[in-house]
Design an enzyme around this catalytic site. Structure first.
Site, PDB file in Angstrom:
ATOM      1  N   GLY A 190      -4.122  89.667 -60.735  1.00 45.89           N
ATOM      2  CA  GLY A 190      -3.883  88.389 -60.080  1.00 45.89           C
ATOM      3  C   GLY A 190      -4.039  88.488 -58.578  1.00 45.89           C
ATOM      4  O   GLY A 190      -3.414  89.338 -57.942  1.00 45.89           O
ATOM      5  N   SER A 279       0.822  89.703 -61.465  1.00 45.65           N
ATOM      6  CA  SER A 279       1.214  88.484 -60.744  1.00 45.65           C
ATOM      7  C   SER A 279       0.264  87.364 -61.154  1.00 45.65           C
ATOM      8  O   SER A 279      -0.653  87.014 -60.424  1.00 45.65           O
ATOM      9  CB  SER A 279       1.174  88.708 -59.231  1.00 45.65           C
ATOM     10  OG  SER A 279      -0.101  89.176 -58.815  1.00 45.65           O
ATOM     11  N   GLY A 281       1.203  84.196 -62.113  1.00 47.44           N
ATOM     12  CA  GLY A 281       1.896  82.910 -62.114  1.00 47.44           C
ATOM     13  C   GLY A 281       3.339  83.022 -62.572  1.00 47.44           C
ATOM     14  O   GLY A 281       3.825  84.109 -62.915  1.00 47.44           O
ATOM     15  N   ASP A 322      11.066  74.983 -58.395  1.00 49.12           N
ATOM     16  CA  ASP A 322      10.100  75.580 -59.316  1.00 49.12           C
ATOM     17  C   ASP A 322      10.204  75.048 -60.731  1.00 49.12           C
ATOM     18  O   ASP A 322       9.273  75.170 -61.521  1.00 49.12           O
ATOM     19  CB  ASP A 322      10.282  77.103 -59.372  1.00 49.12           C
ATOM     20  CG  ASP A 322       9.759  77.807 -58.142  1.00 49.12           C
ATOM     21  OD1 ASP A 322       9.362  77.112 -57.179  1.00 49.12           O
ATOM     22  OD2 ASP A 322       9.748  79.053 -58.128  1.00 49.12           O
ATOM     23  N   ALA A 330       9.165  77.760 -51.796  1.00 49.22           N
ATOM     24  CA  ALA A 330      10.568  77.661 -51.402  1.00 49.22           C
ATOM     25  C   ALA A 330      10.821  76.444 -50.524  1.00 49.22           C
ATOM     26  O   ALA A 330      11.823  75.738 -50.684  1.00 49.22           O
ATOM     27  CB  ALA A 330      10.995  78.936 -50.669  1.00 49.22           C
ATOM     28  N   HIS A 454      -1.226  78.083 -21.982  1.00 45.08           N
ATOM     29  CA  HIS A 454      -2.313  79.060 -21.824  1.00 45.08           C
ATOM     30  C   HIS A 454      -1.752  80.334 -21.212  1.00 45.08           C
ATOM     31  O   HIS A 454      -1.009  80.277 -20.235  1.00 45.08           O
ATOM     32  CB  HIS A 454      -3.407  78.502 -20.915  1.00 45.08           C
ATOM     33  CG  HIS A 454      -4.494  79.493 -20.643  1.00 45.08           C
ATOM     34  ND1 HIS A 454      -5.469  79.792 -21.574  1.00 45.08           N
ATOM     35  CD2 HIS A 454      -4.739  80.271 -19.566  1.00 45.08           C
ATOM     36  CE1 HIS A 454      -6.285  80.702 -21.065  1.00 45.08           C
ATOM     37  NE2 HIS A 454      -5.856  81.013 -19.847  1.00 45.08           N
TER      38      HIS A 454
END
Length: 475
Positions: A190, A279, A281, A322, A330, A454
């Site tokens: 993954g 990894s 999902g 989730d 998160a 800058h």
């Protein structure tokens, strides 16, 4: 006798603990239930993010980046070192200390905001008296009651069939953070955020890392220009990434793992490695919630079904993070947690999915918000783009990191910013300017006319905005 609350939050990750604190701030008698344990068996609120995700991975990324800079870049600054070495145990110990500081910080915030914290697994018992009985299975079993319940139970890593996690040889994100020594050869299945970040950590420390990805395109969710640049840089760094692979088997031995797969050309291949990180999902964590006792509706993927306001099919029951639709991030969970608490209070909670930023904390960092060029092409929307390389940025030169660029996409007619895509130093910080601008419907000209310090990396954002209209201040 049940303990009475106005709001009960099940889950103490980013969505849960933020929701609980906000609910308490709004005047609700609030409880938060979380079962994470530290090494001593004590409470460790913060969910996957704090314990085995965002926070510990950044700690290891920082340590490994220091090591790589010391070994390969300090000489450019006139700094000489000899006998450079890495103490992996100490590095992991520092990571654990960072995690504990965050755990303790959340417990402090609960106390400060008068949130009642219960350490254990929360689950439904029954719907009763216009609310819900919730059981806490911990050191001592307790029963709580509230008319408003927020579910924030998070997600678990998806397992590769035939290669179940043992967290020794076959690792999830959890085990990948606890490797006791630098493996000679590390395999990763993954090439998403976890795969790239963990692969980068151990590659910097000396591992030979091979990443196997089933999809034919690298970083398909990112803008194509960024994905191409990232692939080129990672290859130069030594990460071996194979796309379009089909894994046919994984075999464990005492001293390592063998992965059999077919490559993009259809040829049979074998990868032998000391450890394998998987990894591919994550899946919603609803196991043990006992939602069936109250009729909680799940979709075909096991996620809790919610509407646009995070309401479930049950009155007074909400879900965030989730465990519901949308990106498993998160900060998305945090925004939903705050919004739900405010909606319970009769306010208008706000979550704009179009301005949720994505970040990959590799080196170079990768960050974006809004639509990609390929998405706009697919929907037939007229747009214009501007791009500016960090190679032409004075601050990047002084840092010694001129990799990458800032790319801005704006509507061809209105000049409204539609997407910003960054690959380069501190992209995770720079993307916030784009998020703010897009939230207020800014045009690329707005960014171009804002005074930027800058020298700063943010000047590259200004230059990209200028480039949208084929202008530049970089003479």
């Amino acid at each position: 006798m049940s303990k009475q609350f106005d709001v009960i939050v099940i889950g103490g990750g980013p969505g849960g603990y933020i929701a609980a604190i906000r609910a308490a701030q709004l005047g609700f008698n609030t409880a938060c239930i979380d079962e994470w344990k530290n090494a001593a068996g004590g409470p460790a609120p913060g969910g996957t993010c704090t314990n085995v995700g965002c926070i510990p991975s950044k700690a290891l990324l920082q340590s490994s980046e220091h090591f790589e800079h010391a070994g390969h870049h300090f000489g450019d600054h006139g700094i000489s070192l000899s006998d450079l070495k890495i103490d992996v145990a100490k590095m992991v110990g520092r990571k654990d200390a960072v995690v504990k500081q965050n755990n303790d910080g959340i417990l402090y915030l609960f106390k400060k905001n008068k949130v009642s914290f219960f350490h254990g697994r929360g689950s439904f018992v029954a719907a009763k008296d216009g609310g819900y009985e919730i059981k806490v299975a911990g050191a001592a079993e307790e029963t709580l009651f509230a008319k408003q319940v927020i579910l924030a139970t998070g997600s678990n890593p998806r397992q590769l069939p035939g290669a179940e996690f043992d967290e020794d040889l076959i690792l999830s994100n959890d085990g990948a953070l606890r490797i006791p020594s630098v493996p000679k050869k590390l395999g990763v299945v993954g090439s998403g955020v976890i795969g790239l970040e963990m692969g980068s950590v151990w590659r910097r420390l000396g591992a030979e890392v091979t990443i196997l990805e089933a999809l034919p395109a690298f970083l398909g969710a990112a803008d194509e220009a960024v994905a191409k640049e990232a692939a080129k840089v990672f290859k130069k760094q030594g990460l071996k990434i194979e796309l379009g692979v089909k894994i046919s088997g994984v075999e464990k031995a005492k001293d390592g793992v063998t992965v059999k797969y077919t490559d993009a050309k259809g040829a049979e291949q074998t990868l032998a490695c000391d450890r394998l990180i998987v990894s591919i999902g994550r899946v919603a964590n609803t196991i043990g919630l006992n939602g069936e006792a109250v009729g909680l509706k799940l979709d075909e993927r096991g996620m809790i079904v919610v509407d646009a306001e995070c309401k479930t099919n049950l009155p007074g029951v909400w879900a965030v993070g989730d465990v519901v639709r949308g990106p498993m991030l998160a900060h998305k969970a945090e925004e939903e947690g705050v919004a739900v608490a405010e909606r319970i209070a009769g306010q208008h909670g706000h979550v704009n999915f179009n301005t949720i930023p994505w970040v990959i904390y590799t080196s170079p960092e990768i960050a974006w918000v809004g639509q990609t060029e390929q998405q706009l092409k697919a929907e037939g929307r007229a747009y214009k783009t501007g791009q500016f390389p960090f190679l032409a940025n004075g601050r990047a030169r002084a840092l010694g990191d001129t990799t990458g660029f800032v790319k801005m996409i704006a509507d061809a007619k209105t000049d409204e910013i539609l997407g910003v895509h960054i690959i380069g130093p501190f992209a995770s910080e720079l993307i916030s300017e784009a998020v703010v601008a897009m939230e207020f419907k800014a045009s690329s000209e707005d960014i171009a006319r804002i005074c930027h310090a800058h020298p700063s990396l943010s000047e590259a954002t200004k230059e990209a905005a200028l480039a949208v209209d084929k202008r530049t201040l970089n003479f």
